[in-house]
Enzyme design. Structure first.
Site, PDB file in Angstrom:
ATOM      1  N   HIS A 269      41.215  38.452  50.756  1.00 19.35           N
ATOM      2  CA  HIS A 269      41.553  38.218  49.346  1.00 19.35           C
ATOM      3  C   HIS A 269      40.483  38.780  48.414  1.00 19.35           C
ATOM      4  O   HIS A 269      39.302  38.816  48.773  1.00 19.35           O
ATOM      5  CB  HIS A 269      41.701  36.711  49.080  1.00 19.35           C
ATOM      6  CG  HIS A 269      42.715  36.035  49.956  1.00 19.35           C
ATOM      7  ND1 HIS A 269      42.373  35.417  51.149  1.00 19.35           N
ATOM      8  CD2 HIS A 269      44.050  35.884  49.806  1.00 19.35           C
ATOM      9  CE1 HIS A 269      43.472  34.905  51.697  1.00 19.35           C
ATOM     10  NE2 HIS A 269      44.508  35.175  50.911  1.00 19.35           N
TER      11      HIS A 269
ATOM     12  N   HIS B 124      36.165  32.860  45.334  1.00 18.59           N
ATOM     13  CA  HIS B 124      37.122  32.707  44.223  1.00 18.59           C
ATOM     14  C   HIS B 124      36.550  31.877  43.067  1.00 18.59           C
ATOM     15  O   HIS B 124      37.156  31.841  41.992  1.00 18.59           O
ATOM     16  CB  HIS B 124      38.425  32.065  44.701  1.00 18.59           C
ATOM     17  CG  HIS B 124      39.168  32.880  45.715  1.00 18.59           C
ATOM     18  ND1 HIS B 124      39.619  34.152  45.448  1.00 18.59           N
ATOM     19  CD2 HIS B 124      39.517  32.620  47.001  1.00 18.59           C
ATOM     20  CE1 HIS B 124      40.220  34.642  46.533  1.00 18.59           C
ATOM     21  NE2 HIS B 124      40.167  33.732  47.482  1.00 18.59           N
TER      22      HIS B 124
ATOM     23  N   ASP C  98      40.217  36.649  57.708  1.00 20.93           N
ATOM     24  CA  ASP C  98      41.654  36.467  57.449  1.00 20.93           C
ATOM     25  C   ASP C  98      42.376  37.819  57.348  1.00 20.93           C
ATOM     26  O   ASP C  98      43.569  37.879  57.049  1.00 20.93           O
ATOM     27  CB  ASP C  98      41.922  35.593  56.211  1.00 20.93           C
ATOM     28  CG  ASP C  98      41.015  35.869  55.034  1.00 20.93           C
ATOM     29  OD1 ASP C  98      40.211  36.826  55.097  1.00 20.93           O
ATOM     30  OD2 ASP C  98      41.107  35.129  54.039  1.00 20.93           O
TER      31      ASP C  98
ATOM     32  N   ASP D   6      36.553  39.773  52.939  1.00 14.84           N
ATOM     33  CA  ASP D   6      37.638  38.798  53.071  1.00 14.84           C
ATOM     34  C   ASP D   6      38.963  39.483  52.687  1.00 14.84           C
ATOM     35  O   ASP D   6      38.974  40.431  51.891  1.00 14.84           O
ATOM     36  CB  ASP D   6      37.363  37.600  52.148  1.00 14.84           C
ATOM     37  CG  ASP D   6      38.385  36.485  52.299  1.00 14.84           C
ATOM     38  OD1 ASP D   6      38.121  35.545  53.066  1.00 14.84           O
ATOM     39  OD2 ASP D   6      39.461  36.565  51.652  1.00 14.84           O
TER      40      ASP D   6
HETATM   41  C1  OKP Z   1      40.701  31.753  50.180  1.00 16.90           C
HETATM   42  B1  OKP Z   1      39.868  32.833  50.842  1.00 16.90           B
HETATM   43  C2  OKP Z   1      48.987  32.864  49.257  1.00 16.90           C
HETATM   44  C3  OKP Z   1      48.536  31.558  48.629  1.00 16.90           C
HETATM   45  C4  OKP Z   1      47.061  31.495  48.696  1.00 16.90           C
HETATM   46  C5  OKP Z   1      45.040  30.208  48.387  1.00 16.90           C
HETATM   47  C6  OKP Z   1      44.375  31.196  49.269  1.00 16.90           C
HETATM   48  C7  OKP Z   1      42.885  31.100  49.182  1.00 16.90           C
HETATM   49  C8  OKP Z   1      42.168  32.033  50.106  1.00 16.90           C
HETATM   50  N1  OKP Z   1      50.394  32.969  49.411  1.00 16.90           N
HETATM   51  N2  OKP Z   1      46.479  30.223  48.465  1.00 16.90           N
HETATM   52  O1  OKP Z   1      39.787  34.033  50.139  1.00 16.90           O
HETATM   53  O2  OKP Z   1      40.183  33.073  52.201  1.00 16.90           O
HETATM   54 ZN    ZN Z   2      40.583  35.028  52.076  1.00 12.60          ZN
END
Ligand code: OKP
Ligand code: ZN
Length: 355
Positions: free
Chosen positions: A211, A169, A296, A209
């Site tokens: 996200h 990120h 995740d 990942d």
């Molecule tokens: C980091 B990685 C979701 C809120 C998310 C931050 C998540 C960061 C993920 N409801 N807050 O990509 O695993």
């Molecule tokens: Zn993630």
């Protein structure tokens, strides 16, 4: 397979983050590394190796991140304490320079002069508190990634960077989503510099990942030497990036490939999309493959909403193996401490053995 580690990755330990309006225990913990390490060591399949402390991490980070951003990360906590901040506490952003308030910061590289202004200027959410130890761990995490990349460039052997905080990120000059330095991007630039022909050393980054890796996408968006392929949840964090329409810009057009997937995605559908992503990489024919490895996507992950099972990680490993590229795996997310070790191990074994 060699697995690179650095004990300084475990120093960064913010007590809490803010999620859904609540103060909750920080998900991105040092125990994540411990659980994965426990699952990998002991039977000789993986060799644990310390990252090289003599690597000049900042010099390599400068190939990706702006000098003012790096200086901010290094100095912010100390400046905050001088202003009266709690030496045991966490520095959070207070305001963000939203483009609807001012265009100034989007167009000119003029950071606000106050520390409180900088906290929002250099961060896009509330998941990156800075503590006394944060920068030490940020450097260590990139050092692990660089050490594993060096193994890849010297021996051609695939390697795993068991590092935190994660990186995908983090953009050129912004932290977010538990990420400060983009470890994968730093490794990619390093591999290109080390190779005999840096301009023709194509690198593919496969981000599995849960996200979207908005930071990695931003860093290489106009770069045709790095292809970014991401599978991620369509309607989840970071919310503003990750659509199919984002295909790269200028010379980088056609070298960014997003595969947004619905909540509840299961093994079969996931692997089907992964094969499409892998096909893009096969056609690009990179010198190296870097995998942003998050687990995740697992069914019991506390912040993800896919439904992958452990068996799927073996399949994912096999599919990646099919590319036959020297591959650097770098840890990103995965927050279910009871299963993270087994899932990472299963994926890497699928890659190693093809079974
Ligand atoms: C980091 B990685 C979701 C809120 C998310 C931050 C998540 C960061 C993920 N409801 N807050 O990509 O695993
Ligand atoms: Zn993630």
């Amino acid at each position: 397979m060699k697995v690179f580690v650095d004990e300084e990755c475990s120093l960064h330990r913010p007590p809490y983050e803010i999620l859904s309006g609540k103060i909750v225990a920080y998900h991105e913990t040092p125990d994540r590394l411990l659980q994965i390490r426990l699952a990998l060591e002991g039977d000789g399949v993986f060799q644990i190796e310390d990252a090289d402390r003599s690597i000049d991490v900042q010099r390599h980070a400068l190939q990706v991140h702006s000098v003012d951003y790096i200086e901010y990360l290094e100095s912010a906590f100390g400046l905050w304490v001088e202003e009266g901040g709690d030496p045991e506490g966490s520095l959070f952003p207070e305001t963000f320079p939203n483009a609807k308030i001012t265009q100034r910061f989007a167009t000119a590289n003029l950071a606000p002069r106050s520390l409180a202004g900088k906290t929002g200027y250099y961060c896009f959410d509330l998941s990156c508190p800075i503590t006394a130890d944060t920068y030490t761990s940020v450097l260590a995490s990139a050092r692990v990634s660089l050490s594993a990349a060096r193994e890849l460039s010297r021996s051609g052997e695939s390697a795993f960077a068991l590092s935190r905080p994660p990186g995908h990120h983090a953009g050129t000059s912004v932290a977010g989503g538990y990420c400060f330095f983009n470890n994968v991007a730093i490794a990619a630039k390093y591999l290109q510099q080390e190779s005999e022909c840096s301009t023709c050393c194509g690198i593919a980054i496969l981000d599995i990942d849960y996200h979207h890796g908005n930071g990695t996408q931003e860093i290489f968006y106009s770069d045709s030497s790095v292809t970014y392929v991401s599978l991620h949840a369509e309607l989840d964090y970071p919310y503003f990036t990750g659509s199919r329409e984002e295909r790269g810009d200028g010379p980088g057009e056609g070298f960014n490939h997003n595969f947004p997937l619905p909540f509840g995605t299961e093994d079969g559908a996931y692997c089907g999309e992964l094969r499409k992503g892998v096909k893009v990489i096969k056609e690009f024919d990179p010198a190296y493959l870097i995998v942003s490895l998050g687990v995740d996507t697992f069914e019991s992950d506390p912040i993800g909403a896919f439904k992958l099972t452990t068996a799927c990680y073996a399949e994912i490993g096999c599919i990646i193996r099919g590319l036959s590229k020297p591959t650097l795996f770098v840890l990103e997310g995965g927050y279910d401490l009871d299963t993270i070790g087994k899932n990472v191990r299963t994926l890497l074994e699928g890659f190693i053995t093809g079974a």
